[in-house]
Design an enzyme around this catalytic site. Structure first.
Site, short mmCIF file in Angstrom:
data_model
loop_
_atom_site.label_atom_id
_atom_site.label_comp_id
_atom_site.label_asym_id
_atom_site.label_seq_id
_atom_site.Cartn_x
_atom_site.Cartn_y
_atom_site.Cartn_z
N THR A 34 0.84 -1.19 0.00
CA THR A 34 0.00 0.00 0.00
C THR A 34 0.88 1.24 0.00
O THR A 34 1.98 1.22 0.55
CB THR A 34 -0.89 0.02 1.26
OG1 THR A 34 -1.65 -1.19 1.31
CG2 THR A 34 -1.83 1.20 1.28
N SER A 36 2.10 5.29 -1.90
CA SER A 36 2.38 5.99 -3.15
C SER A 36 3.41 5.26 -4.01
O SER A 36 3.26 5.20 -5.24
CB SER A 36 2.86 7.41 -2.86
OG SER A 36 4.01 7.39 -2.01
N LYS A 100 6.51 1.40 9.03
CA LYS A 100 5.45 1.42 8.03
C LYS A 100 4.14 1.81 8.71
O LYS A 100 4.04 1.79 9.93
CB LYS A 100 5.30 0.05 7.37
CG LYS A 100 6.51 -0.36 6.54
CD LYS A 100 6.44 -1.76 5.96
CE LYS A 100 5.16 -2.07 5.24
NZ LYS A 100 4.84 -1.08 4.19
N GLY A 101 3.17 2.17 7.91
CA GLY A 101 1.85 2.47 8.46
C GLY A 101 1.37 3.88 8.24
O GLY A 101 0.31 4.26 8.75
N GLU A 109 -0.45 -5.28 6.20
CA GLU A 109 0.89 -5.37 5.62
C GLU A 109 1.75 -6.35 6.41
O GLU A 109 2.48 -7.16 5.83
CB GLU A 109 1.53 -3.97 5.61
CG GLU A 109 0.89 -3.02 4.61
CD GLU A 109 1.36 -1.59 4.74
OE1 GLU A 109 1.11 -0.81 3.81
OE2 GLU A 109 1.98 -1.25 5.77
#
EC number: 5.3.1.6
Length: 224
Positions: A34, A36, A100-101, A109
């Site tokens: 997930t 950009s 992450k997150g 994820e």
């Protein structure tokens, strides 16, 4: 001539994503992350359609993008083991441990990483750090436990901020934790996950990336 930082960063994200896609092999069960940078990967996947047997997605957002390009997205429960999982990161250290997150998909994820034979992380050079923690650490929390969890985080020296108007795909909320210098990511990941009400946190140290593909500001690829 004006230098557009965002456009240049987008070019680097696309460069890393394109390089990672070269790892796709025939009859692969591919996990897609997930964010950009992964958005550029999804666009690139149309060139590998014949090689991909099954696609598993870590978020509803990525699932929508994949379906819009004609991919059938399968639930992980039916797909079984993921051959290769590709995702981005908000921060990456020298040990390939990650934060992450930022896109609030950290739990799914982390599940995909756990189920994958190999995890490739794709970043641009701005995400590479010596010590994790400059980027606020996301923690997914059961809604009724938000205040309790926040108090426990304060005891650990962090400054939790409720991410307003954000509900995860799992129906939970996000606390972004500032002012944490993460010298021992493995220890802190475990410690935070033991707080009652925490679903998971955005440190990926128990299962870091196997490979990091980083696009540098001079448009070169570095593989860590």
């Amino acid at each position: 001539m004006f230098f557009n930082k965002k456009n240049n960063q987008d070019e680097l994200k696309k460069l890393a994503a394109t390089e990672a896609a070269k790892s796709i092999t025939t009859e692969i069960t591919l996990g897609v992350g997930t964010g950009s940078t992964v958005g550029f990967l999804i666009e690139e996947l149309v060139n590998y359609r014949d090689k991909i047997k099954t696609v598993v997605s870590s978020s509803e957002d990525s699932t929508r993008k994949l379906k819009a390009l004609g991919f059938d997205v399968v639930d992980l429960n039916y797909a079984g083991e993921i051959d290769l999982y590709i995702d981005g990161a908000d921060e990456c250290n020298n040990h390939k441990e990650l934060i992450k997150g930022g896109g609030a998909a950290l739990t799914r994820e982390k599940i995909c990483v756990a189920a994958a034979k190999k995890f490739i992380c794709i970043i641009d050079e701005s995400k590479k750090v010596n010590t994790l923690g400059n980027f606020p650490l996301p923690i997914e929390v059961i809604p009724m436990a938000r205040s309790y969890v926040a108090r426990q985080i304060v005891k650990l020296g962090g400054q939790p901020v409720y991410r307003e108007q954000t509900i995860t795909d799992n129906g939970n909320v996000i606390l972004d934790v500032y002012n944490l210098k993460i010298d021992n990511p493995l220890k802190l990941e475990t410690e935070l996950n033991q707080i009652t009400g925490v679903v998971t946190n955005g440190i990926f140290a128990l299962k870091p990336a196997d490979t990091v593909i980083m696009a540098t500001k001079d448009s070169n690829i570095v593989v860590l």
